[in-house]
Design an enzyme around this catalytic site. Structure first.
Site, PDB file in Angstrom:
ATOM      1  N   CYS A   1       2.335 -27.002  54.822  1.00 31.85           N
ATOM      2  CA  CYS A   1       2.771 -28.329  54.354  1.00 31.85           C
ATOM      3  C   CYS A   1       4.192 -28.350  53.790  1.00 31.85           C
ATOM      4  CB  CYS A   1       1.779 -28.871  53.336  1.00 31.85           C
ATOM      5  SG  CYS A   1       0.089 -28.845  53.953  1.00 31.85           S
TER       6      CYS A   1
ATOM      7  N   HIS B   1       4.320 -34.665  46.081  1.00 28.81           N
ATOM      8  CA  HIS B   1       3.421 -34.135  47.113  1.00 28.81           C
ATOM      9  C   HIS B   1       2.152 -34.998  47.108  1.00 28.81           C
ATOM     10  CE1 HIS B   1       1.837 -31.378  49.967  1.00 28.81           C
ATOM     11  NE2 HIS B   1       0.899 -30.899  49.174  1.00 28.81           N
TER      12      HIS B   1
ATOM     13  N   HIS C   1      -1.524 -37.533  55.158  1.00 32.31           N
ATOM     14  CA  HIS C   1      -0.856 -36.239  54.998  1.00 32.31           C
ATOM     15  C   HIS C   1      -0.473 -35.726  56.386  1.00 32.31           C
ATOM     16  CE1 HIS C   1       0.399 -32.436  53.668  1.00 32.31           C
ATOM     17  NE2 HIS C   1      -0.535 -32.152  52.772  1.00 32.31           N
TER      18      HIS C   1
END
Lengths: 388, 236
Positions: free
Chosen positions: A146, A280, A317
């Protein structure tokens, strides 16, 4: 030789809202989410069936195809025609649709599509993109989960800052596929109510989303010589590790705070000068309190009032592409003077005592932003972007 | 199988350049198919090989003699792999394709950074962590990344790990695809991991082995092969 100032002169994006920055602006900066039941593949054996996908009825494109569309837009914006010497750095784990189709066809006795199988390797996605557009070398995939796209962007900035490259094409891509969806579903990492609620009490997890973005990064000197208009200055970047756990973030957000502090230090920026933080903010029980503690370590009591939003609450995401997609959102925030909200916010969580912009988009003079990402293995990234 | 490698004795490869190799470790699946074990990781040798190569390069995690002791904040990790943990990916892929479900334990270990999190925790490494892959020469991409982190002074030393698993049917098919780069690296036939601890020449007290990114594929291969064969010779 003095370090070069690094600027972004071109950007192209595709999100669950569709291709182009206007769709992203109309969605994220209006507080709309893109979550819907998945129709791209069969989810009947899964607990969850929601993700943020963009389908235009032409079938699912591959990562390389979507990256090429984004790259063309980025190059057009930057006004660059000769791309033969441009290095290309892309955050991708490979197109896992190719893993799925290989095994599906193998099991049913069909011949797997060689091209799709090749794209299941990360390096081949980058090679395909580069071959399609006639780009230069190196052609490197960043596969660190990520933070991959943020890392690709940071690496591009290093190349430019040290004078090893004058311009670099960089970004990231992830398109929701049955393979990765099944893994997140089985690990019970997906939100249980079909929404992502970062920093809210009762948040239950993340949802996946399509994302791809590509940037032209170059030296401010070269951009000036070409007459190109910088979209933003990339003044700081940093990657760190928590040294804590294989999957859990450090409970005090130590590594994420260290990344933010290092990036701000590189930028020569006081934390007080940060106007907006793109967090995030996965909406998982463990990430959000840890990230909150990281922000308190960086900003002190100002963490309570600096605008912090998680745009994953609307885009989903995008995994290896998250850092690139969110960097485009930061560019738009700088240009438009609007802070995007955190959607899906319900009840405040005392462990996440932040101004996460729950009421909707906020008009603000945004001059400097901090974009944060984190990944399994305790890896963290921070980028500082500034209005030129 | 692997052996312990206490000190460097062999001559370095004649590669000009700007990286000093101050430690190396090698690990491989042996002739009986046995790989080292690493708690929390199953079914695939990827993470165990990475951890084992790093342990051989750096020594025991709690050792005060480890070259990363007290330097964790200024140590970066760069991992390179052409196909990543294809064994885990294919195990999960086959199960999903057959109508089954992927076990949750496979979830985290498909992520390349997971094993690096274990290494970072055990060796207290808090510097940058990156993972790269390139069709023609992942080793060169790895060394380029390491060199750039040193040049940009974002790290004082870089733990570089190259890991490849013996190619399974999907990796073989991917590398044989007509659309694949004809200059792509050949399919790995053995599961191996090599770890090198790299610094800028002159920053370390020991005689360095030197290489120079960006380096041609042959030089990269030679460097990592050197590290591997040095390990096989009982040399660190």
């Amino acid at each position: 030789m003095a370090a070069e100032t690094v600027v972004i002169t071109g950007a192209g994006v595709r999100s669950a809202f569709g291709p182009g920055e206007q769709r992203l602006l109309d969605g994220v900066f209006a507080g709309r989410h893109a979550f819907a039941p998945v129709t791209r593949f069969d989810t009947s054996r899964s607990r969850g069936n929601v993700a943020a996908l963009y389908d235009d009825g032409r079938g699912q494109p591959g990562q390389a195809q979507v990256l090429a569309e984004c790259a063309r837009t980025a190059l057009d914006t930057a006004g660059i025609r000769d791309v033969s010497a441009l290095p290309v750095l892309i955050g991708t784990k490979g197109d896992f649709q190719g893993v799925h189709t290989f095994w599906r066809d193998t099991v049913t006795g069909d011949r797997p599509d060689p091209a799709a199988t090749a794209q299941s390797l990360a390096g081949h996605v980058v090679e395909e993109l580069a071959t399609t557009l006639g780009l230069g070398r190196p052609r490197t995939a960043f596969t660190n989960a990520c933070v991959a796209a943020a890392d690709a962007l940071a690496h591009a900035c290093r190349l430019v800052r040290t004078g090893r490259a004058e311009a670099v094409l960089c970004g990231g891509a992830y398109l929701v596929d049955p393979e990765v969806f099944a893994k997140f579903d089985q690990a019970r990492a997906l939100s249980s109510d079909g929404r992502v609620r970062p920093f809210a009490k009762g948040r239950s997890g993340l949802l996946l989303g399509d994302g791809a973005a590509v940037f032209v990064v170059e030296s401010a000197r070269r951009a000036c010589e070409r007459g190109a208009r910088p979209l933003a200055v990339v003044s700081g970047w940093a990657l760190t590790n928590d040294a804590h756990h294989v999957v859990h973030p450090h409970p005090q957000g130590a590594g994420l705070a260290a990344a933010a502090e290092a990036a701000l230090r590189m930028a020569g920026a006081d934390p007080a000068s940060v106007d907006y933080v793109n967090a995030h903010g996965t909406g998982t029980p463990l990430n959000d309190p840890a990230e909150t503690k990281a922000l308190y370590r960086v900003f002190g009591e100002r963490a309570r009032t600096v605008p912090v939003s998680s745009t994953k609450s609307m885009t989903g995401h995008a995994l290896e592409a998250a850092g690139a997609l969110e960097a485009v959102i930061c560019l738009l925030a700088l240009r438009e003077g609007i802070v995007p909200p955190t959607a899906g916010f319900t009840e405040p969580d005392p462990e996440c005592d932040l101004d996460c912009v729950p009421e909707g988009p906020r008009h603000l003079d945004v001059r400097r932003v901090l974009s944060l990402n984190a990944a399994f293995g305790g890896v963290n990234s921070a980028l500082v972007l500034e209005r030129p | 199988m692997t052996t312990q490698h206490p000190t460097q004795k062999a001559a370095p490869p004649a590669v000009p350049g700007a990286l000093a190799v101050v430690g190396s470790g090698f690990s491989a699946v042996d002739g009986d198919g046995k790989a080292p074990r690493l708690p929390g990781f199953v079914a695939s040798p990827f993470a165990p090989l990475v951890y084992d190569a790093v342990r051989r390069c750096l020594g025991a995690p709690d050792s005060e003699d480890s070259p990363v002791a007290h330097r964790g904040e200024r140590t970066a990790i760069v991992l390179g792999s052409l196909a990543g943990d294809a064994v885990t990916a294919d195990l999960a892929g086959e199960k999903v394709a057959c109508g089954g479900v992927a076990e949750p334990v496979l979830f985290h270990q498909t992520v390349t950074t997971a094993v690096l999190g274990v290494i970072a925790r055990d060796y207290r490494i808090t510097g940058p962590v990156t993972c790269v892959s390139a069709v023609r020469d992942t080793g060169a991409a790895l060394l380029d990344s390491a060199a750039l982190l040193l040049e940009a002074q974002e790290a004082e030393q870089v733990l570089a790990v190259l890991v490849e698993l013996a190619a399974g049917p999907r990796t073989l098919a991917a590398l044989a695809a007509p659309t694949a780069d004809p200059l792509a690296a050949p399919a790995p036939h053995r599961s191996t991991a090599v770890a090198l601890l790299l610094r800028t020449p002159g920053d370390e007290p020991v005689a360095p082995r030197v290489c120079a990114p960006p380096v041609p594929a042959t030089a990269t291969a030679r460097l990592f092969a050197y590290a591997a064969t040095a390990a096989d010779r009982g040399v660190r």
